[in-house]
Scaffold this active site. Structure first.
Site, PDB file in Angstrom:
ATOM      1  N   GLU A  22      -6.054  -0.789   1.432  1.00  0.00           N
ATOM      2  CA  GLU A  22      -6.817   0.467   1.520  1.00  0.00           C
ATOM      3  C   GLU A  22      -8.317   0.230   1.668  1.00  0.00           C
ATOM      4  O   GLU A  22      -9.052   1.141   2.024  1.00  0.00           O
ATOM      5  CB  GLU A  22      -6.524   1.365   0.312  1.00  0.00           C
ATOM      6  N   THR A  23      -8.754  -1.008   1.381  1.00  0.00           N
ATOM      7  CA  THR A  23     -10.180  -1.307   1.441  1.00  0.00           C
ATOM      8  C   THR A  23     -10.430  -2.592   2.224  1.00  0.00           C
ATOM      9  O   THR A  23      -9.695  -3.569   2.064  1.00  0.00           O
ATOM     10  CB  THR A  23     -10.736  -1.494   0.004  1.00  0.00           C
TER      11      THR A  23
END
Ligand code: PLP
Ligand code: CA
Length: 302
Positions: A22-23
């Site tokens: 997600e990052t």
């Protein structure tokens, strides 16, 4: 020695990597820019990742600028990045001191440039030193004694193009003589690429001088130490397994990602070549390697 890590794989299916995290944490020099030039394809790739809802974070070991100054650099290069997404080792030094509740009545002696001073000021921490310090006459006549401030509770050392003997002695006196004085390094990069014609002595050279005179090892707040990773994970509430660390350097970026338990992508747009990655002398293996971050935008032929 630990068992050798699995050899890095070429990034053949970027979407699979993108979907698995997600990052993205991006190193800056060699990944986003080289010196003052934007690397090809970067804006499109950052836009693509943002459109997929990925969180983007930018981490640099270069302590000469503050977050705000880096914000201007991104803007000049035509990239929309907010200060809150930028984590430079200058900021890391100030964030570390805040995290340990550095006493308000103590000061920091800075061996380094403007970025560290700006971040300490924003954090409300008193400091002395900085790029202009020293150059003062040291008269080595009998009985000569250099004075130092006994309220210095930490020495922060980063890259400093104005490094001199006065600074070494002042930092050494603080660390050796002030009880409990901390010795903090923004980073220990051996070399840096101030010009593309050769390698230049990096922040590790200033840190090494003061480590040499004090016989102490510093606490490093920049890559590859885990401080920034822990800080980011806590700040954004992210699991480290949900992060992909992208960098061009094995002993800082890739080690930073591996130490943090993140996925890692080495890009060959900076200081590391494929032959360096694959050399039998290299024990640091990323999960994947690619030519540059624009390879994240490649579609697999179906
Ligand atoms: N330190 C200095 C003084 C630099 O000039 C650079 C790169 O420009 C670095 C460290 C490494 O920066 P990064 O972590 O963004 O690759
Ligand atoms: Ca880099």
């Amino acid at each position: 020695p630990a068992a050798a890590a699995a050899a890095a794989q070429p990034l053949l299916n970027p979407d699979e990597l993108i979907d698995s995290v997600e990052t993205f944490i991006f190193d800056c020099d060699g990944v986003i820019w080289k010196g003052d030039s934007l690397i090809d394809g970067v804006p499109q790739t950052l836009d693509m990742l943002r459109s997929k809802g990925k969180r983007l974070v930018f981490v640099t070991n270069n302590s000469t600028k503050s977050r705000k100054q880096y914000g201007k650099k991104f803007e000049t290069l035509g990239l929309t990045v907010s200060e809150e997404e930028i984590f430079a080792s200058s900021f890391a030094a100030a964030a570390y001191l805040k995290s340990i509740d550095f006493p308000k009545d103590k000061k920091v002696y800075v061996v380094g440039e403007d970025g560290i001073l700006k971040e300490l000021q924003l954090a409300g921490i008193q400091y002395l030193g900085g790029p202009d310090d020293g150059g003062k006459n040291i008269e080595l006549k009998p009985g000569y004694l250099m004075e130092h401030d006994e309220s210095v509770g930490a020495v922060v050392v980063g890259f400093d193009r104005y490094f001199n003997y006065y600074k070494i002695q002042y930092a050494t006196l603080c660390i050796r003589e002030n009880p409990g004085c901390l010795f903090i390094a923004t980073n220990r990069d051996a070399v840096t690429h101030l010009t593309d014609a050769q390698e230049w002595a990096g922040g590790g050279s200033m840190v090494g001088a003061i480590s040499g005179s004090t016989q102490r090892e510093p606490l490093v707040v920049g890559k590859p130490s885990t401080f920034m990773m822990d800080y980011l994970a806590t700040k954004f509430g992210i699991l480290k397994s949900q992060i992909c660390m992208v960098g061009d350097r094995l002993d800082t970026d890739i080690l930073f990602g591996r130490n943090g338990g993140c996925k890692t992508l080495l890009v060959l747009s900076g200081v590391t070549s494929l032959s360096m990655l694959q050399s039998p002398n290299n024990s640091i293996q990323p999960d994947f390697y690619a030519r540059g971050i624009s390879d994240l935008s490649l579609k697999v032929a179906s």
